[in-house]
Design a protein around this motif. Structure first.
Motif, PDB file in Angstrom:
ATOM      1  N   THR A  66      20.729 -16.786 -14.909  1.00  0.00           N
ATOM      2  CA  THR A  66      20.956 -16.521 -13.915  1.00  0.00           C
ATOM      3  C   THR A  66      21.150 -14.943 -13.061  1.00  0.00           C
ATOM      4  OG1 THR A  66      23.138 -17.052 -14.290  1.00  0.00           O
ATOM      5  CG2 THR A  66      20.857 -18.725 -13.865  1.00  0.00           C
ATOM      6  N   VAL A  67      21.327 -14.544 -14.518  1.00  0.00           N
ATOM      7  CA  VAL A  67      21.724 -12.899 -13.815  1.00  0.00           C
ATOM      8  C   VAL A  67      20.538 -11.564 -14.299  1.00  0.00           C
ATOM      9  CG1 VAL A  67      24.082 -11.326 -14.013  1.00  0.00           C
ATOM     10  CG2 VAL A  67      24.302 -13.438 -13.675  1.00  0.00           C
ATOM     11  N   TYR A  68      20.715 -11.144 -13.235  1.00  0.00           N
ATOM     12  CA  TYR A  68      19.558  -9.803 -13.952  1.00  0.00           C
ATOM     13  C   TYR A  68      20.104  -8.381 -12.955  1.00  0.00           C
ATOM     14  CZ  TYR A  68      16.232 -13.165 -13.910  1.00  0.00           C
ATOM     15  OH  TYR A  68      15.064 -14.051 -14.099  1.00  0.00           O
ATOM     16  N   GLU A 100      23.042 -21.668  -6.388  1.00  0.00           N
ATOM     17  CA  GLU A 100      22.713 -22.778  -5.813  1.00  0.00           C
ATOM     18  C   GLU A 100      21.501 -22.038  -4.415  1.00  0.00           C
ATOM     19  OE1 GLU A 100      26.201 -25.340  -5.382  1.00  0.00           O
ATOM     20  OE2 GLU A 100      26.151 -25.359  -7.573  1.00  0.00           O
ATOM     21  N   HIS A 101      21.155 -23.806  -4.520  1.00  0.00           N
ATOM     22  CA  HIS A 101      20.349 -24.323  -3.229  1.00  0.00           C
ATOM     23  C   HIS A 101      19.120 -22.349  -3.112  1.00  0.00           C
ATOM     24  CE1 HIS A 101      22.704 -27.294  -2.470  1.00  0.00           C
ATOM     25  NE2 HIS A 101      23.383 -26.894  -2.288  1.00  0.00           N
ATOM     26  N   ARG A 102      18.343 -22.105  -4.085  1.00  0.00           N
ATOM     27  CA  ARG A 102      17.785 -21.626  -4.323  1.00  0.00           C
ATOM     28  C   ARG A 102      18.345 -19.626  -4.278  1.00  0.00           C
ATOM     29  NH1 ARG A 102      12.406 -23.369  -1.297  1.00  0.00           N
ATOM     30  NH2 ARG A 102      11.646 -21.744  -1.616  1.00  0.00           N
ATOM     31  N   SER A 103      20.174 -19.619  -3.687  1.00  0.00           N
ATOM     32  CA  SER A 103      20.256 -18.574  -2.775  1.00  0.00           C
ATOM     33  C   SER A 103      20.658 -17.286  -4.644  1.00  0.00           C
ATOM     34  CB  SER A 103      21.512 -18.998  -2.455  1.00  0.00           C
ATOM     35  OG  SER A 103      22.660 -18.983  -3.535  1.00  0.00           O
ATOM     36  N   ALA A 104      20.240 -16.219  -3.775  1.00  0.00           N
ATOM     37  CA  ALA A 104      20.800 -15.133  -5.313  1.00  0.00           C
ATOM     38  C   ALA A 104      21.615 -14.025  -4.335  1.00  0.00           C
ATOM     39  CB  ALA A 104      19.632 -14.720  -5.416  1.00  0.00           C
ATOM     40  N   VAL A 105      22.514 -13.343  -4.908  1.00  0.00           N
ATOM     41  CA  VAL A 105      23.385 -12.437  -4.378  1.00  0.00           C
ATOM     42  C   VAL A 105      22.990 -10.990  -4.739  1.00  0.00           C
ATOM     43  CG1 VAL A 105      25.554 -10.653  -4.054  1.00  0.00           C
ATOM     44  CG2 VAL A 105      25.470 -13.371  -4.471  1.00  0.00           C
ATOM     45  N   LEU A 106      22.316  -9.640  -4.068  1.00  0.00           N
ATOM     46  CA  LEU A 106      22.198  -8.508  -5.364  1.00  0.00           C
ATOM     47  C   LEU A 106      23.585  -7.544  -4.829  1.00  0.00           C
ATOM     48  CD1 LEU A 106      19.017  -7.031  -2.754  1.00  0.00           C
ATOM     49  CD2 LEU A 106      21.425  -5.256  -2.768  1.00  0.00           C
ATOM     50  N   GLY A 107      22.802  -6.268  -5.606  1.00  0.00           N
ATOM     51  CA  GLY A 107      23.802  -5.122  -5.482  1.00  0.00           C
ATOM     52  C   GLY A 107      23.486  -4.298  -6.217  1.00  0.00           C
ATOM     53  N   TYR A 108      23.177  -3.106  -5.923  1.00  0.00           N
ATOM     54  CA  TYR A 108      23.432  -1.812  -6.718  1.00  0.00           C
ATOM     55  C   TYR A 108      24.062  -1.124  -6.470  1.00  0.00           C
ATOM     56  CZ  TYR A 108      22.257  -0.620  -1.978  1.00  0.00           C
ATOM     57  OH  TYR A 108      22.695  -0.073  -0.377  1.00  0.00           O
ATOM     58  N   HIS A 138      15.227 -18.761  -1.349  1.00  0.00           N
ATOM     59  CA  HIS A 138      15.240 -19.132   0.076  1.00  0.00           C
ATOM     60  C   HIS A 138      16.536 -17.598   0.406  1.00  0.00           C
ATOM     61  CE1 HIS A 138      14.513 -20.805   3.039  1.00  0.00           C
ATOM     62  NE2 HIS A 138      16.353 -20.887   3.763  1.00  0.00           N
ATOM     63  N   ARG A 139      17.168 -17.658  -0.299  1.00  0.00           N
ATOM     64  CA  ARG A 139      18.436 -16.895   0.882  1.00  0.00           C
ATOM     65  C   ARG A 139      19.215 -15.709  -0.541  1.00  0.00           C
ATOM     66  NH1 ARG A 139      23.060 -16.989   4.131  1.00  0.00           N
ATOM     67  NH2 ARG A 139      24.366 -16.232   3.415  1.00  0.00           N
ATOM     68  N   LEU A 140      19.297 -14.273  -0.006  1.00  0.00           N
ATOM     69  CA  LEU A 140      19.376 -13.411  -0.387  1.00  0.00           C
ATOM     70  C   LEU A 140      20.410 -13.000   0.729  1.00  0.00           C
ATOM     71  CD1 LEU A 140      18.763 -11.535  -3.121  1.00  0.00           C
ATOM     72  CD2 LEU A 140      17.623 -10.114  -1.645  1.00  0.00           C
ATOM     73  N   ALA A 141      21.508 -12.809  -0.035  1.00  0.00           N
ATOM     74  CA  ALA A 141      22.971 -12.123   0.352  1.00  0.00           C
ATOM     75  C   ALA A 141      23.395 -10.757  -0.243  1.00  0.00           C
ATOM     76  CB  ALA A 141      23.802 -13.381   0.659  1.00  0.00           C
ATOM     77  N   ALA A 142      24.122 -10.167   0.588  1.00  0.00           N
ATOM     78  CA  ALA A 142      25.400  -8.782  -0.074  1.00  0.00           C
ATOM     79  C   ALA A 142      26.439  -8.887   0.648  1.00  0.00           C
ATOM     80  CB  ALA A 142      24.249  -7.801   0.220  1.00  0.00           C
TER      81      ALA A 142
END
Length: 202
Positions: A66-68, A100-108, A138-142
């Motif tokens: 779940t974490v990349y 959950e619900h095909r979501s993810a959080v982006l960072g760099y 489905h949804r990507l947040a930052a």
């Protein structure tokens, strides 16, 4: 574990290696007060960075990953790698955390001497391709520090929409910080009709 390797016009994104070179490279980012100014942690010492790399590898080996947390390298610099596509020593890190619900959080995060070259835009495009393509997000947040105008511009250029300001989102160094929250949906990314290579100018 299926190793992640993403390539853009100038950058390669790969798994971290638990080697002195990769640890030193992460320390050059996470140990730098300037580089961590807008991050929710740090600065770290080198030992903490070594622990971070070990944690990244543990996360990569989980059955349900779940974490990349990935190393960002310059494709032209293959001096530290047998494979030039690996990109040599990292200049920063990139992350996707699935929810959950095909979501993810982006960072760099990038080494300060590499700022201002459009690398953050290229990283964002590559992570969007990974999230919406391979991972089926489905949804990507930052979330971005409200004073981090450069990252806000990167996200806006990639098509992210500002959802609002989160007040006192982070408590660090005896100070409360607000954040801006951005999001991008899968159909908005696909509807743009361009891939990471076309989104690299951020």
């Amino acid at each position: 574990m299926v190793p992640v390797r993403l390539t853009g016009p100038r950058l390669a994104i790969r798994e971290f290696h638990h080697t002195p070179g990769d640890i030193d490279a992460l320390y050059a980012v996470f140990g730098d007060p300037v580089a961590t100014r807008h991050l929710p942690f740090g600065p770290y010492d080198r030992e903490s960075c070594a622990d971070q790399v070990a944690q990244y590898l543990e996360e990569a080996l989980r059955d349900e990953r779940t974490v990349y947390r990935l190393a960002v390298t310059l494709r032209a610099d293959g001096t530290d790698s047998a494979d030039p596509a690996d990109g040599g020593a990292p200049i920063g890190s990139a992350a996707l955390t699935l929810g959950e619900h095909r979501s993810a959080v982006l960072g760099y995060a990038l080494r300060p001497d590499t700022w201002g070259h459009g690398y953050a835009g290229e990283i964002t495009g590559l992570l969007c391709d990974l999230a919406f393509g391979t991972l089926g997000v489905h949804r990507l947040a930052a979330r971005v520090d409200v004073d981090n105008t450069a990252s806000s511009r990167v996200l806006t250029r990639a098509g992210f929409q500002l959802e609002g300001r989160i007040r006192h989102d982070l408590h660090l160094r005896d100070t409360w910080y607000d954040s801006f929250q951005y999001s991008l949906l899968a159909d908005e990314w696909a509807g743009a009709g361009t891939g990471a290579g076309q989104r690299a100018g951020g």
